[in-house]
Design a protein around this motif. Structure first.
Motif, short mmCIF file in Angstrom:
data_model
loop_
_atom_site.label_atom_id
_atom_site.label_comp_id
_atom_site.label_asym_id
_atom_site.label_seq_id
_atom_site.Cartn_x
_atom_site.Cartn_y
_atom_site.Cartn_z
N PRO A 57 0.81 -1.23 0.00
CA PRO A 57 0.00 0.00 0.00
C PRO A 57 0.84 1.27 0.00
CG PRO A 57 -0.93 -1.61 1.51
CD PRO A 57 0.41 -2.15 1.10
N GLU A 58 1.87 1.31 0.86
CA GLU A 58 2.68 2.52 0.97
C GLU A 58 3.57 2.73 -0.25
OE1 GLU A 58 1.44 1.30 5.03
OE2 GLU A 58 2.36 0.25 3.35
N LEU A 59 4.23 1.68 -0.71
CA LEU A 59 5.14 1.82 -1.84
C LEU A 59 4.39 2.14 -3.13
CD1 LEU A 59 7.69 -1.04 -1.07
CD2 LEU A 59 8.01 1.43 -0.79
N ASN A 60 3.23 1.54 -3.31
CA ASN A 60 2.41 1.88 -4.48
C ASN A 60 1.95 3.33 -4.43
OD1 ASN A 60 2.75 -0.62 -5.60
ND2 ASN A 60 0.65 -1.30 -5.32
N ALA A 61 1.67 3.81 -3.22
CA ALA A 61 1.27 5.21 -3.06
C ALA A 61 2.41 6.13 -3.46
CB ALA A 61 0.85 5.48 -1.62
N LYS A 92 4.72 5.40 -5.57
CA LYS A 92 4.86 5.30 -7.03
C LYS A 92 3.81 6.15 -7.74
CE LYS A 92 5.52 1.92 -10.74
NZ LYS A 92 6.93 2.31 -10.98
N GLU A 93 2.59 6.16 -7.19
CA GLU A 93 1.52 6.94 -7.80
C GLU A 93 1.79 8.44 -7.73
OE1 GLU A 93 -1.99 5.71 -5.77
OE2 GLU A 93 -2.01 3.70 -6.68
N THR A 94 2.49 8.87 -6.69
CA THR A 94 2.81 10.30 -6.56
C THR A 94 4.05 10.68 -7.36
OG1 THR A 94 4.16 9.93 -4.58
CG2 THR A 94 1.80 10.38 -4.25
N GLY A 95 4.75 9.68 -7.90
CA GLY A 95 5.93 9.96 -8.70
C GLY A 95 7.23 9.92 -7.93
N PHE A 96 7.17 9.69 -6.62
CA PHE A 96 8.41 9.63 -5.84
C PHE A 96 9.24 8.42 -6.25
CE2 PHE A 96 10.89 8.20 -2.17
CZ PHE A 96 11.59 9.35 -1.87
N LEU A 97 8.59 7.29 -6.46
CA LEU A 97 9.27 6.10 -6.94
C LEU A 97 8.91 5.91 -8.41
CD1 LEU A 97 8.71 3.53 -4.02
CD2 LEU A 97 10.77 4.85 -4.54
N ASP A 98 9.92 5.85 -9.26
CA ASP A 98 9.64 5.63 -10.67
C ASP A 98 10.45 4.47 -11.23
OD1 ASP A 98 12.05 6.88 -10.45
OD2 ASP A 98 11.64 8.47 -11.89
N GLY A 99 10.99 3.65 -10.34
CA GLY A 99 11.69 2.45 -10.77
C GLY A 99 10.76 1.25 -10.72
N VAL A 100 11.33 0.07 -10.91
CA VAL A 100 10.57 -1.18 -10.89
C VAL A 100 10.29 -1.60 -9.45
CG1 VAL A 100 10.63 -3.63 -11.49
CG2 VAL A 100 11.54 -1.92 -13.08
N LEU A 101 9.04 -1.98 -9.16
CA LEU A 101 8.67 -2.49 -7.84
C LEU A 101 8.34 -3.97 -7.95
CD1 LEU A 101 6.31 0.30 -6.40
CD2 LEU A 101 8.74 -0.04 -5.97
N LEU A 102 8.99 -4.77 -7.12
CA LEU A 102 8.75 -6.21 -7.07
C LEU A 102 8.48 -6.60 -5.62
CD1 LEU A 102 11.79 -7.26 -9.29
CD2 LEU A 102 9.39 -7.26 -10.02
N TYR A 103 7.59 -7.58 -5.43
CA TYR A 103 7.18 -7.93 -4.08
C TYR A 103 7.27 -9.43 -3.82
CZ TYR A 103 5.13 -3.25 -4.01
OH TYR A 103 4.93 -1.89 -4.07
N THR A 104 7.62 -9.75 -2.58
CA THR A 104 7.42 -11.10 -2.07
C THR A 104 6.05 -11.11 -1.40
OG1 THR A 104 8.48 -10.55 0.05
CG2 THR A 104 9.89 -11.48 -1.69
N ALA A 105 5.52 -12.28 -1.12
CA ALA A 105 4.20 -12.37 -0.50
C ALA A 105 4.22 -11.80 0.91
CB ALA A 105 3.74 -13.82 -0.47
N PRO A 106 3.13 -11.18 1.36
CA PRO A 106 3.05 -10.69 2.73
C PRO A 106 3.09 -11.85 3.73
CG PRO A 106 1.32 -9.73 1.36
CD PRO A 106 1.92 -10.85 0.57
N LEU A 166 -0.43 2.37 12.01
CA LEU A 166 0.31 3.53 11.53
C LEU A 166 -0.09 3.74 10.07
CD1 LEU A 166 3.79 2.62 13.05
CD2 LEU A 166 2.09 4.22 13.98
N ASP A 167 -0.92 4.71 9.84
CA ASP A 167 -1.56 4.87 8.53
C ASP A 167 -1.04 6.12 7.82
OD1 ASP A 167 -3.20 4.88 6.35
OD2 ASP A 167 -5.09 4.93 7.45
N GLY A 168 -0.24 5.89 6.79
CA GLY A 168 0.33 7.00 6.05
C GLY A 168 -0.37 7.27 4.74
N ILE A 169 -1.46 6.54 4.45
CA ILE A 169 -2.12 6.67 3.15
C ILE A 169 -3.64 6.86 3.26
CG2 ILE A 169 -0.34 5.37 1.91
CD1 ILE A 169 -2.11 2.90 2.15
#
Length: 216
Positions: free
Chosen positions: A19-23, A25-39, A164-167
């Motif tokens: 949730p946080e990293l996608n947020a 990315k949506e704002t443009g702060f992260l513009d690289g590749v995002l890969l995830y392991t399972a929660p 702790l909700d940042g989004i």
């Protein structure tokens, strides 16, 4: 730090932080590749290791610089080999021409608020802190847990639970899935509320890891 400086990086993260990293990315702060392991793989270190290695191999296909968004102390605990840490797993994936750095935190909570900030928020109470991913991916984070497991772990948190909700996740989730929040509170036998935090802490954690990898 301006947006776009992560374009040369691939990020491999625990799915709890989606949730946080996608947020970001949506704002443009992260513009690289995002890969995830399972929660929730902190409970299954062998599977965590397998997925982390796989995603690091994929990351190498996209970038020469990689940031691993995982804590160092609580996110990977190998009961069979206490000397095998997440940093050792990462070190085994290093090779010439690639830079890999891990976020210098102990767990996902540290990515959103420091220990001192959480202590101030707790005001002396014993509080169970979590992030949006812990609720959103509850079935994976608490996989294999039953009511007995909950009774063994949650009652000690006499101050209840705080997300702790940042989004702005909690308020929207309460509208769309209020029954899931109530079900979780009933299962854990503690109330759950949200505390709004800034994503600036997470940004700084990522920047620090990026700077570390830049000088390896």
């Amino acid at each position: 730090m301006v947006n776009g400086n992560f374009r040369d990086y691939a990020i491999v993260a625990c799915g709890t932080m989606i949730p946080e990293l996608n947020a970001l990315k949506e704002t443009g702060f992260l513009d690289g590749v995002l890969l995830y392991t399972a929660p929730g793989l902190h409970q299954v270190p062998e599977e965590l290791e397998k997925q982390l290695q796989k995603q690091l191999e994929v990351a190498k296909e996209h970038a020469k610089k990689i940031i691993v968004v995982y804590g160092g102390k609580y996110c990977y605990i190998n009961m069979r080999d206490s000397y095998r840490t997440i940093d050792r797993v990462i070190d085994e994936m290093r090779e010439d021409g690639y830079y890999i750095a891990r976020t210098e935190v102990e767990n996902c909570l540290d990515m959103l608020a420091t220990v001192e900030e959480r202590e101030q928020l707790a005001e002396g109470q014993n509080i169970w802190f979590c992030t949006p991913g812990w609720l959103k991916y509850r079935d994976m984070v608490f996989k294999g847990w039953d009511k007995a497991n909950a009774n063994e772990n949650f009652p000690q948190y006499t101050g209840g639970g705080v997300m702790l909700d940042g989004i702005g996740f909690f308020d929207q989730y309460a509208i769309e899935h209020v029954e899931e929040i109530l079900d979780f509170s009933d299962w854990a036998a503690i109330p759950l509320e949200a505390h709004s935090v800034s994503l600036e802490r997470l940004k700084q954690v990522l920047i620090a890891a990026m700077e570390e990898s830049s000088f390896q």
